[in-house]
Design a protein around this motif. Structure first.
Motif, PDB file in Angstrom:
ATOM      1  N   LYS A  28     -78.797 -11.172 -11.727  1.00  0.00           N
ATOM      2  CA  LYS A  28     -77.984 -10.037 -12.177  1.00  0.00           C
ATOM      3  C   LYS A  28     -76.553 -10.357 -11.775  1.00  0.00           C
ATOM      4  CE  LYS A  28     -81.607  -7.087 -12.736  1.00  0.00           C
ATOM      5  NZ  LYS A  28     -82.104  -6.735 -13.989  1.00  0.00           N
ATOM      6  N   SER A  29     -75.637  -9.488 -12.139  1.00  0.00           N
ATOM      7  CA  SER A  29     -74.266  -9.644 -11.666  1.00  0.00           C
ATOM      8  C   SER A  29     -73.774  -8.291 -11.175  1.00  0.00           C
ATOM      9  CB  SER A  29     -73.358 -10.192 -12.769  1.00  0.00           C
ATOM     10  OG  SER A  29     -73.366  -9.356 -13.893  1.00  0.00           O
ATOM     11  N   VAL A  30     -72.775  -8.339 -10.327  1.00  0.00           N
ATOM     12  CA  VAL A  30     -72.189  -7.112  -9.818  1.00  0.00           C
ATOM     13  C   VAL A  30     -71.560  -6.391 -11.007  1.00  0.00           C
ATOM     14  CG1 VAL A  30     -70.467  -6.129  -8.258  1.00  0.00           C
ATOM     15  CG2 VAL A  30     -71.823  -8.110  -7.537  1.00  0.00           C
ATOM     16  N   LEU A  37     -72.610  -5.422   0.482  1.00  0.00           N
ATOM     17  CA  LEU A  37     -73.859  -6.081   0.826  1.00  0.00           C
ATOM     18  C   LEU A  37     -74.147  -5.804   2.296  1.00  0.00           C
ATOM     19  CD1 LEU A  37     -73.480  -9.458  -1.081  1.00  0.00           C
ATOM     20  CD2 LEU A  37     -74.651  -7.383  -1.789  1.00  0.00           C
ATOM     21  N   TYR A  38     -75.371  -5.341   2.550  1.00  0.00           N
ATOM     22  CA  TYR A  38     -75.801  -4.931   3.891  1.00  0.00           C
ATOM     23  C   TYR A  38     -76.872  -5.877   4.425  1.00  0.00           C
ATOM     24  CZ  TYR A  38     -73.671  -0.407   2.675  1.00  0.00           C
ATOM     25  OH  TYR A  38     -72.809   0.597   2.305  1.00  0.00           O
ATOM     26  N   ASP A  39     -77.102  -5.803   5.732  1.00  0.00           N
ATOM     27  CA  ASP A  39     -78.150  -6.608   6.349  1.00  0.00           C
ATOM     28  C   ASP A  39     -79.531  -5.968   6.230  1.00  0.00           C
ATOM     29  OD1 ASP A  39     -77.677  -4.553   8.181  1.00  0.00           O
ATOM     30  OD2 ASP A  39     -77.950  -5.848   9.930  1.00  0.00           O
ATOM     31  N   LEU A  50     -68.108  -7.507   0.915  1.00  0.00           N
ATOM     32  CA  LEU A  50     -67.930  -6.833  -0.364  1.00  0.00           C
ATOM     33  C   LEU A  50     -68.057  -7.877  -1.469  1.00  0.00           C
ATOM     34  CD1 LEU A  50     -67.129  -4.024  -1.529  1.00  0.00           C
ATOM     35  CD2 LEU A  50     -64.780  -4.869  -1.552  1.00  0.00           C
ATOM     36  N   ALA A  51     -68.999  -7.678  -2.373  1.00  0.00           N
ATOM     37  CA  ALA A  51     -69.190  -8.592  -3.501  1.00  0.00           C
ATOM     38  C   ALA A  51     -68.334  -8.098  -4.666  1.00  0.00           C
ATOM     39  CB  ALA A  51     -70.653  -8.645  -3.892  1.00  0.00           C
ATOM     40  N   PRO A  52     -67.469  -8.954  -5.203  1.00  0.00           N
ATOM     41  CA  PRO A  52     -66.561  -8.529  -6.276  1.00  0.00           C
ATOM     42  C   PRO A  52     -67.257  -8.332  -7.615  1.00  0.00           C
ATOM     43  CG  PRO A  52     -66.306 -10.864  -5.869  1.00  0.00           C
ATOM     44  CD  PRO A  52     -67.271 -10.351  -4.834  1.00  0.00           C
ATOM     45  N   ARG A  53     -66.618  -7.569  -8.470  1.00  0.00           N
ATOM     46  CA  ARG A  53     -67.100  -7.312  -9.830  1.00  0.00           C
ATOM     47  C   ARG A  53     -67.389  -8.635 -10.533  1.00  0.00           C
ATOM     48  NH1 ARG A  53     -64.376  -6.769 -14.860  1.00  0.00           N
ATOM     49  NH2 ARG A  53     -62.421  -7.146 -13.785  1.00  0.00           N
ATOM     50  N   GLN A  80     -77.519  -1.715  -3.285  1.00  0.00           N
ATOM     51  CA  GLN A  80     -78.175  -0.732  -4.149  1.00  0.00           C
ATOM     52  C   GLN A  80     -78.277  -1.286  -5.565  1.00  0.00           C
ATOM     53  OE1 GLN A  80     -75.593   2.613  -3.089  1.00  0.00           O
ATOM     54  NE2 GLN A  80     -77.425   3.594  -2.245  1.00  0.00           N
ATOM     55  N   ALA A  81     -79.444  -1.144  -6.164  1.00  0.00           N
ATOM     56  CA  ALA A  81     -79.712  -1.699  -7.490  1.00  0.00           C
ATOM     57  C   ALA A  81     -78.756  -1.147  -8.546  1.00  0.00           C
ATOM     58  CB  ALA A  81     -81.152  -1.424  -7.890  1.00  0.00           C
ATOM     59  N   ARG A  82     -78.340   0.098  -8.406  1.00  0.00           N
ATOM     60  CA  ARG A  82     -77.476   0.712  -9.433  1.00  0.00           C
ATOM     61  C   ARG A  82     -76.111   0.035  -9.547  1.00  0.00           C
ATOM     62  NH1 ARG A  82     -77.044   5.513  -5.580  1.00  0.00           N
ATOM     63  NH2 ARG A  82     -75.042   5.148  -4.576  1.00  0.00           N
ATOM     64  N   GLY A  83     -75.722  -0.738  -8.556  1.00  0.00           N
ATOM     65  CA  GLY A  83     -74.440  -1.436  -8.596  1.00  0.00           C
ATOM     66  C   GLY A  83     -74.481  -2.759  -9.333  1.00  0.00           C
TER      67      GLY A  83
END
Length: 150
Positions: A28-30, A37-39, A50-53, A80-83
């Motif tokens: 997928k892509s952001v 991104l969390y542990d 923070l993963a960029p668009r 979160q999957a919605r992102g």
């Protein structure tokens, strides 16, 4: 006579090679906004980065509304999957990657991409060459070994 459990396991092993798509990697892509991104699969977890668009991520597993992802450097994290978006993108991993007009090195070089450049994947069935588009509109081919996200 063979025990039922052993027989079922052997049958499963025989059937697995016939279903290669069952083992396809899920990328997928952001989405439209950057994601954290969390542990752990929780907003109460430690923020890793923070993963960029547009950044491509490999989905490894899911847990409720959260997905465990791997980035191009191999790091694992949760978001979160919605992102995430189903749009497929690749990231250049070889400095000076050439984008060619056709799927061979004798084709005209349309551009050179630096390491970390994100490209849209135009053909999800790419093998040795991937058809891509740069955000500036350049449409061409890169060697699959030079990008990550396939």
């Amino acid at each position: 006579m063979m025990p039922a459990r052993l027989l079922a396991s052997l049958l499963l092993l025989l059937l697995l090679p016939a279903t290669p798509s069952a083992f396809a990697l899920d990328f997928k892509s952001v989405g439209a906004a950057s994601v954290i991104l969390y542990d752990t699969p929780s907003a109460k977890g430690t923020r890793m980065y923070l993963a960029p668009r547009g950044m491509p991520l490999q989905v490894v597993s899911s847990y409720g509304d959260w997905v465990k992802v791997r980035d191009a450097s191999g790091d694992l994290a949760w978001t979160q999957a919605r992102g995430l978006s189903a749009v497929r993108r690749l990231v250049v991993r070889t400095p000076g990657t050439r984008v060619y007009a056709g799927p061979d090195e004798s084709s005209q070089v349309l551009m050179t991409a630096d390491k970390g450049v994100v490209l849209d994947l135009l053909d999800p069935n790419a093998a040795a060459w991937a058809r891509v588009r740069h955000r500036d509109g350049i449409d061409g081919y890169v060697r699959a070994n030079d990008v990550w996200g396939l």
